[in-house]
Write a protein that holds these residues in place. Sequence first.
Motif, short mmCIF file in Angstrom:
data_model
loop_
_atom_site.label_atom_id
_atom_site.label_comp_id
_atom_site.label_asym_id
_atom_site.label_seq_id
_atom_site.Cartn_x
_atom_site.Cartn_y
_atom_site.Cartn_z
N ASP A 337 -30.08 -60.33 106.88
CA ASP A 337 -31.37 -60.09 106.95
C ASP A 337 -31.86 -58.51 106.22
O ASP A 337 -32.89 -58.50 105.70
CB ASP A 337 -32.12 -59.85 108.34
CG ASP A 337 -32.27 -61.25 109.07
OD1 ASP A 337 -32.12 -62.17 108.44
OD2 ASP A 337 -31.86 -61.36 110.38
N SER A 338 -31.13 -57.79 106.34
CA SER A 338 -31.11 -56.46 105.68
C SER A 338 -29.67 -56.22 104.73
O SER A 338 -28.62 -56.30 105.44
CB SER A 338 -31.29 -55.40 106.55
OG SER A 338 -31.40 -54.01 105.94
N ASN A 339 -29.69 -55.59 103.64
CA ASN A 339 -28.73 -55.78 102.77
C ASN A 339 -28.74 -54.37 101.90
O ASN A 339 -29.57 -54.20 101.22
CB ASN A 339 -28.62 -57.01 101.84
CG ASN A 339 -28.25 -58.14 102.41
OD1 ASN A 339 -27.46 -58.76 102.84
ND2 ASN A 339 -29.87 -58.84 102.71
N LEU A 340 -27.81 -53.65 101.93
CA LEU A 340 -27.65 -52.34 101.15
C LEU A 340 -27.28 -52.66 99.74
O LEU A 340 -26.53 -53.62 99.28
CB LEU A 340 -26.73 -51.31 101.67
CG LEU A 340 -26.97 -50.42 102.88
CD1 LEU A 340 -26.00 -49.70 103.42
CD2 LEU A 340 -28.39 -49.84 102.54
N VAL A 341 -27.84 -52.00 98.77
CA VAL A 341 -27.72 -52.41 97.48
C VAL A 341 -26.14 -51.93 97.12
O VAL A 341 -25.46 -52.60 96.26
CB VAL A 341 -28.49 -51.45 96.29
CG1 VAL A 341 -27.98 -51.62 94.83
CG2 VAL A 341 -30.00 -52.04 96.55
N ALA A 342 -25.53 -51.06 97.61
CA ALA A 342 -24.09 -50.59 97.44
C ALA A 342 -23.25 -51.79 98.04
O ALA A 342 -22.19 -52.16 97.33
CB ALA A 342 -23.94 -49.29 97.98
N ASP A 343 -23.66 -52.22 98.99
CA ASP A 343 -22.74 -53.17 99.68
C ASP A 343 -22.95 -54.54 98.86
O ASP A 343 -21.71 -55.32 98.75
CB ASP A 343 -23.15 -53.72 100.93
CG ASP A 343 -23.08 -52.69 102.04
OD1 ASP A 343 -21.96 -51.69 101.76
OD2 ASP A 343 -23.53 -52.70 103.28
N LEU A 344 -23.98 -55.10 98.29
CA LEU A 344 -24.16 -56.06 97.35
C LEU A 344 -23.34 -55.95 96.42
O LEU A 344 -22.49 -56.88 95.95
CB LEU A 344 -25.50 -56.42 97.10
CG LEU A 344 -26.43 -57.02 98.08
CD1 LEU A 344 -27.94 -57.34 97.53
CD2 LEU A 344 -25.76 -58.55 98.53
N ALA A 345 -23.13 -54.94 95.73
CA ALA A 345 -22.42 -54.45 94.32
C ALA A 345 -20.88 -54.71 94.68
O ALA A 345 -20.25 -55.15 93.92
CB ALA A 345 -22.65 -53.30 94.00
N GLN A 346 -20.54 -54.19 95.74
CA GLN A 346 -19.31 -54.41 96.24
C GLN A 346 -18.68 -55.70 96.27
O GLN A 346 -17.65 -56.13 96.05
CB GLN A 346 -18.82 -53.51 97.62
CG GLN A 346 -17.28 -53.19 97.82
CD GLN A 346 -17.37 -52.42 99.04
OE1 GLN A 346 -18.24 -52.04 99.82
NE2 GLN A 346 -15.99 -52.19 99.52
N LYS A 347 -19.62 -56.35 97.17
CA LYS A 347 -19.22 -58.00 97.50
C LYS A 347 -19.10 -58.81 96.13
O LYS A 347 -18.44 -59.60 96.02
CB LYS A 347 -20.26 -58.54 98.24
CG LYS A 347 -20.03 -57.91 99.87
CD LYS A 347 -21.35 -58.39 100.56
CE LYS A 347 -21.62 -57.86 102.13
NZ LYS A 347 -22.64 -58.32 102.73
N MET A 348 -19.84 -58.11 95.16
CA MET A 348 -19.79 -59.04 93.95
C MET A 348 -19.16 -58.60 92.86
O MET A 348 -18.88 -59.14 91.72
CB MET A 348 -21.35 -59.05 93.39
CG MET A 348 -22.40 -59.84 94.09
SD MET A 348 -23.81 -59.94 93.17
CE MET A 348 -24.53 -58.25 93.36
N ALA A 349 -18.29 -57.30 93.06
CA ALA A 349 -17.35 -56.81 92.46
C ALA A 349 -18.13 -56.10 90.97
O ALA A 349 -17.20 -56.58 90.09
CB ALA A 349 -16.27 -57.76 92.10
#
Length: 917
Positions: A337-349
Motif C-alpha cells: 500500500d505504501s512504497n518508498l522510492v529507494a526500496d522500489l529501486a533496490q527491488k528492481m536492481a
Amino acid sequence: MSDITIKQLAEQVKMPVEKLLGQLAEAGMHFSAADQLISTTERMKLLGFLRRTHGKGGDADAADDSAPRQITLKRRKLSEIKVATPGGRGAASTAKTVNVEVRAKRTYVKRSVIADEAAVDGEREEALRKLQESQQQRADEERARAQAEQRRHEEEASRQEEARRRQAEEEEARRLAEAQAQAAEAAVAAVPAEPATTEPAVSEPVPAAPATPGVQRLDTSSLGLILPRVHEPRRREKKPPVAPAPAAPAPAPAPVAEAARAAAGKSRHEVRERDEGPGGKRFASGELHLSDAARRSKRGKPGRGTPREGARNQPASGTHGFSRPTAPVVREVPIGDSNLVADLAQKMAVKGSEVVKALFKMGVMATINQAIDRDTATLVVEELGHKPVDASQNDAEAALAAHTQSAELEGEKQPRPPVVTIMGHVDHGKTSLLDYIRRTKVAAGEAGGITRHIGAYHVETPKGVITFLDTPGHAAFTAMRARGAQLTDIVVLVVAADDGVMPQTIEAVQHARAAKVPLIVALNKMDKADANPDHVKQGLANLEVIPEDWGGDTMFVPVSAKTGMGIDELLDAISVQAEVMELKAVVDGPASGVVIESSLDKGRGPVATVLVQQGTLKRGDFVVCGIEYGRMRALIDETGKTVQEAGPSIPVQVLGLSGVPEAGDDFVVVADERLARQVAAERQQKRRETRLVSTAKANRLEDIMAQMGQGNGQQTLNILVKADVQGSVEALREALGQIGNDQVRVNVIAAGVGGITESDATLAAASKALIIGFNVRADASARKVIDANGLDVRYFSIIYDVIDQVKQAASGLLGVEVREEIIGVAQVREVFRSSKFGAVAGCMVIEGTVKRNKPIRVLRDNTVVFQGELESLRRFKELVDEVRSGMECGIAVKQYNDVKVGDQIECFERIEVARTL
C-alpha cells in the motif's frame, strides 16, 4: 546511652581530655570544659568525623579518593626506674631515680591499598611477560625472514647458475652441430659417386630423414657419426609449416634408439626445470589444461607473499568470467500500500535516479526518500520493464483473521437481540422517544436539545431485549448516522408529524438504503393539534418509502413521546421485524464487535463504548481495537454498573485500552498479549504509511501548478479542536473543514479527545491557532501557556454555536470591502472667476444631494476628467454643508480651474462593508 561528660568519655576511650577537646573542635563542636555534657548525637557525629578522617567512613565503594591510604601512630611512654649507686668508702649505697622515655612509631596501611599494589605488581609482571614474549616473537620473525631471504638468494643464485649452464650447453651443442655440418660437407666432397661397400661402424641404420625436393640426403651411417638431437625450449617453439607426409622410417638400431630416448628424456627434464624451476612440477594440481600464458599469470608474483587472488581465480583463457546478459532481466517486484522510492529501486536492481526520472515523466514529483501509493508504484515498475506483484500480508493479521474465522465457524449460533438505530431530523423527538421507552430523562440533560454522540442502551421490554442506538440529528453528524446505520439490524426513522420531511430525514433514508436494513417509520408528536401524518406520508412516498396502507412494505407507527401513545405498537413492530430476520450469533467463543464511541476520562483513562456482535466479552480478555490494544479491566453497562461479561448485541463501556480508539474500529479478543501488541503495531505502521502516501499525493505536478496559479492571496485560519468523545471530534473536523472560500480557508491543525493540555496550548501558540473546547476545559498548566501567549480559547457545548463562531472568525480575516456610492450630481450652468477661489461653477443639483466634505469627480461627456475635493460650497454667498436636488449652488473645486459649462460634478462617499463567507 545517656549523656556523659567529656572527661568520662576521655576515660572510656583512654585519651587525654585536651586531645578529645581538639577532635571535637575539628568536628565543628566547641566545648571549653571537661565537665560539660556531650549527647549521643554529638558522639555519633564525632565518630563519623573520625571515620571519614581516617578513611573508614560509609560505603567502601563511595569512599572519597582523598581519604588517607595509611596512618602513622606515634606513642610516647614515660616511666621511672631506680638505680642503686655505690657510696664512698665506708658509706652506704644510695638509690637514684632515672626517667625513661619510650617512643614508638607504627604505620598502618589500608588493606585495599595493599591489594591495589599487589594488583599493580601483577599487572606490571604480566605486561613485562607480554613484552618479553612480543620481543621473542619479533626476533623469531626476523630470524625466519632472514632465513627465507637467504633461501631466496640461494634459489636465485642456483637458478642463475642453471641458466648459465643451459646456455653453455646450448652453445656447445651449437658448435658441435656446426662442426658436424662441416665434417659432413667435407665427407660429401670426398665420397665417390658409387656407394661404399665397406660395413658401417653402426650395425643398424638410423631412420631416414624426410625427402626434400632439390636436397640430396646425406647418409651418415658410412661416416660412423651419430648426430645428437638438439631440443629448443618449449616456449620458443613455433608451429612448423605443413610439409608432405614423410616416408616410413626404417627401424632404428637399438643403441641409436636408446641414445635418442636418453637425449629426449634429458631434454624434457631440462625444459621442465627451466619452466618450473628446480624441483618444480609442471602439471601440479591437475592444471594440464592451462596454457603457458595462463600458467605465467597464475605463477606471477605482484609482490612479496602469495599470488594475487584475481590471478588465482582467472579462467584458462586469461580473461574475466563475467558475461553480459543477452536478454533484459525481468524481476517480480512486491508492491504494498505504501512504497518508498529507494526500496522500489533496490527491488528492481536499478538506480534510484531512474525511478525518480520515471516518476517525473508521469507527473509525480517525489524524491528517493518519499513514499508512493500502490497504483503509482505499479505503473513505475511496469514502465521500467518489471512485473509488479502484491506483497504478502502481515503474519500477525493473517493469524488474527484465522483465529476469528475459526471461532465463527466452530461456535454454535443462537438467537440474539435486535439492534435498532433511532434516526431522523434534529428536534423531531428521537431521544425523547427512547427516553420514554427507558423511563429516564436523558433528553433533559442534553445541551441545546442536540444529541452529540451515539448513545447505546439495551432495554428489557415485554417483547424481549432490544438494543437501541440513538444518533444525533444535526447536519454535522453525518458520519455518526452512517456508522449507526452500518451497525444496526433495524432503522427506526422518527419524523415529526407537525414538521414533515426535512434534510436529515432524507439523509437517514439514504443511509438505511445504503446499509440494506429494513425501515420502520415512527410518526412522532401525534398529540399536537397541527399534526398532519398524511403530509409526512406524502413526503416519504416521494422518497419511495411507501406505507403499508398505501400498498407499500414500510410500517408506519403513529407515536407520541410525550404521552406514550403507540409505544407498544412500535415495540411490536420491531419484534415482528426481528423474528422475520431470524437474527443469530455465536455466543460461546472469543468476542468481536465494533467501537460505537470513545472518550478520554481523566480518572479512568481511555474509555470505549463497544457493541458485541459475536461471542462473549469477558473481564480480563486481551483485545485488539484498531491500533490500540489492552486487557479488559472493567465492563460497565449503560446504568454505570460493573458486569463480568457481555454477549451478542449488548453494548458496554470497556476500560484498559492503551489509547483512545477511533469510532467505527473493530475489536477482536485474542489469546495473549503478544499477538495483540504485534497486530496493533503492524496496524499503526500501516496507518502511518497510508498517511505518508496521502501527504505525498499533494506533490503532483498539476497540483503544484494549480497552486502557483492561485497565488498567495488565500488566508488560513488555524484551529485546534478538543472534544469529549471521538464522534464529536469527527463531526467538528468535517464541519469546520467545509468553511471557507477562495480568500480564506479553515485548517484544523489538530483534533483529539480529552481536555486541553499544555502540549495542545504550545502547538496552538506555535501555529497561531484558535483553540476550541467542546465540552472540555483547559488544565492549570495549559492555562499558564494560554495566558503567557495570549491565545484565544473558546468553550462550546452546542455544535451550531461552534460553526457560527468559526464563520465569524473566518469572516474577520476577509476584512472589509470599500464601496463607492454616488450621493448627488450637479450640472455646471455658468462659470465665474474669483480672485480668491479661481473658477467657480454655478451649478444646479439635478440628482441626490451634494455635500461639502465628500470627494467629487468632474465628468465631461460622461468621462472622468478630474477627481478631487470640494473647496467651497455656497448658496447665495452663504457657506452651506449640503445642497439638495433642484437647488442652485456655487461650487469651487480645489486645485482645478478648468471647469466648463455642461460639465457634471459627481459627489460620492466611500462605505466600508464587512465581507462574509
